[in-house]
Design an enzyme around this catalytic site. Structure first.
Site, PDB file in Angstrom:
ATOM      1  N   ASP B  23       0.942  -1.074   0.110  1.00  0.00           N
ATOM      2  CA  ASP B  23      -0.023   0.076  -0.071  1.00  0.00           C
ATOM      3  C   ASP B  23       1.024   1.211   0.123  1.00  0.00           C
ATOM      4  OD1 ASP B  23      -2.311   1.646   0.327  1.00  0.00           O
ATOM      5  OD2 ASP B  23      -2.073   1.803   2.570  1.00  0.00           O
ATOM      6  N   ASP B  25      -0.054   5.282   0.846  1.00  0.00           N
ATOM      7  CA  ASP B  25      -0.351   6.381   1.709  1.00  0.00           C
ATOM      8  C   ASP B  25      -0.024   5.504   3.149  1.00  0.00           C
ATOM      9  OD1 ASP B  25      -1.447   8.951   0.539  1.00  0.00           O
ATOM     10  OD2 ASP B  25      -2.515   7.337  -0.591  1.00  0.00           O
TER      11      ASP B  25
END
Lengths: 305, 305
Positions: B23, B25
């Site tokens: 992932d 952010d």
């Protein structure tokens, strides 16, 4: 659940009730137009000496503005008989929460007017598009006021990303009170092919960003609305009926306060939606079943001459 | 749930995995700043010949823009390894839904760019404040396009009442497809005292006005995101690990696709929130429990020299 279309039922409801509580949008009017025949019914009840009270979740009008709208559509009244959420949320903040700081308001001018009437400091009305991106420098432009100790959410046609940044940021503080007027998701606006977002949409977005539910609901079916009415008006619940167009707000409100309930189909809830509730095995939905149903309040007009 | 802070666990994860899905952010960066040490870890894995894939729910960048951002923060990559929701939602509309009309987009320029890349007609990007009140004449100014057969909701910093009128109105048609990129309620933005609303806030407001849930989620933990990756990249789930900062999206996504999962605490989910999940008796929450936890990806940097 009884059909209230016949004159017998109408006469019976008149003789068994002294107080008639009316929701407004979808019952008395849709948008700017009165529901045909409804004014004749309300005036007939007034002339019989019945106590007529208006109880609305719509926060876009102050009591003074409701006097004007009611009057212009054929329902002359005075403000002591009108309970809207702009008014009740101001009462809650003043007399129950006794807020001494500022209120951050996702709302409208009428809510501001009622807050001003009780001397509550507030800000937030009108457009606010300071931040529109996820850029840190952009977000920081939403300056936060440290003196905010309540967030109040009502109808706001200027709902925006910046407003959600602010509401979420203030509500990060668990001591910041979270008030909402009502959860109505849509407004009934007559022959409109548009779907019209209600305050429930604004409340849902604030709940999501804040990861909190409102501490208090100032409208139906919350209990504070009935407390406000009872404070100034003497109601015998055994001889009172709530007439509304929304099972989730009006009917639940009536039942929770031991009033009889009548649902009209001229607004939000349809006959199909009531049938779905009746067929459901979910016990929580039973609170939404009205005692009486009627296609439109105006259907009684023929009995009022 | 194992702590992954030690070199032993790190070496074991390297030897037992060929593919590392990251992932972005809250894992690789927060806002405009890289998570300290994270780039050294990702580059170390690349140099070992591991397959490194970026999987993000953030819809505010096209694949091309992610190449730029990854590169500028020390994660050189190419677009075939980047899966964002602006890209996957365009793929869904083109190849699965095979939309031939227009898409009404509550989103942003990057989502428009990806829709343009696959030749899907769309409108809605940018400010839209045509209607701001409950006045019928005002609402009617939101002209509706009859050729819309899908509504796509992603991150939109210009979310507004008019946009909600339009989305609700289009979605009144049950044949109009409702797509959402992701339900993340907040964005992790580093040392920011502001709460930053994520796409989940926009999606919640559309769900409320439309009285519908999305037909398809184009991001994690929805299954379409993994189908997109598998279509072009060969992954052996037994030898792959998903690394993210959000239990609801990243960890559930990993588990549902039989990947190992590692949660970092540098973003959305905290150690406290994981402990709450572990203590809960709700079986649905078990999907959110990661196999491994690590304070920050950068904690592994010392093992990468």
């Amino acid at each position: 659940m009884n059909d209230a279309s016949s004159e017998d039922v109408f006469q019976n409801l008149i003789s068994s009730n002294d107080t008639f509580l009316f929701d407004c949008d979808g019952v008395l009017w849709k948008g700017a137009k009165a529901v045909p025949g409804a004014a004749a019914v309300v005036n007939f009840l007034e002339n019989l000496g019945k106590q007529v009270i208006f109880v609305t979740n719509n926060s876009t009008k102050s009591r003074d503005k409701y006097v004007d709208k009611l009057s212009s559509l054929g329902y002359p009244s005075d403000k002591e008989k009108i309970f809207g959420t702009a008014y009740t949320s101001a009462l809650y903040l003043k007399h129950i929460a006794k807020i001494d700081g500022k209120v951050y308001l996702i709302g409208n001018e009428s809510m501001g007017e009622e807050l001003d009437n009780v001397g509550i400091k507030h800000f937030g009305i009108g457009p606010d598009n300071v931040a529109t991106s996820l850029d840190y420098d952009d977000i920081k432009r939403c300056k936060l006021d440290e003196d905010v100790n309540a967030v109040l959410v009502g109808f706001d046609g200027h709902i925006s990303f910046s407003k959600l940044v602010r509401a979420g940021s203030y509500l990060r503080n668990p001591n910041c009170l979270f008030l909402a007027t009502n959860s109505d998701a849509r407004l009934p606006l007559g022959d409109c092919k548009h779907v019209v977002p209600g305050t429930g949409v604004m409340v849902a977005s604030v709940c999501t960003v804040a990861a909190r539910e409102p501490d208090v609901w100032c409208g139906k079916p919350g209990k504070f609305m009935f407390e406000c009415i009872q404070k100034t008006i003497d109601i015998n619940p055994d001889r009172a009926i709530m007439i509304g167009d929304n099972t989730k707000t009006d009917i639940v409100f009536g039942k929770q306060n031991s009033l009889k309930t009548l649902l009209v189909f001229s607004g939000v809830s349809s006959r199909d939606s009531v049938n779905s509730i009746l067929e459901s095995s979910d016990p929580a939905l039973k609170e939404q079943v009205p005692d009486y149903v009627l296609p439109s309040l105006g259907d009684w007009a023929e009995f009022c001459s």
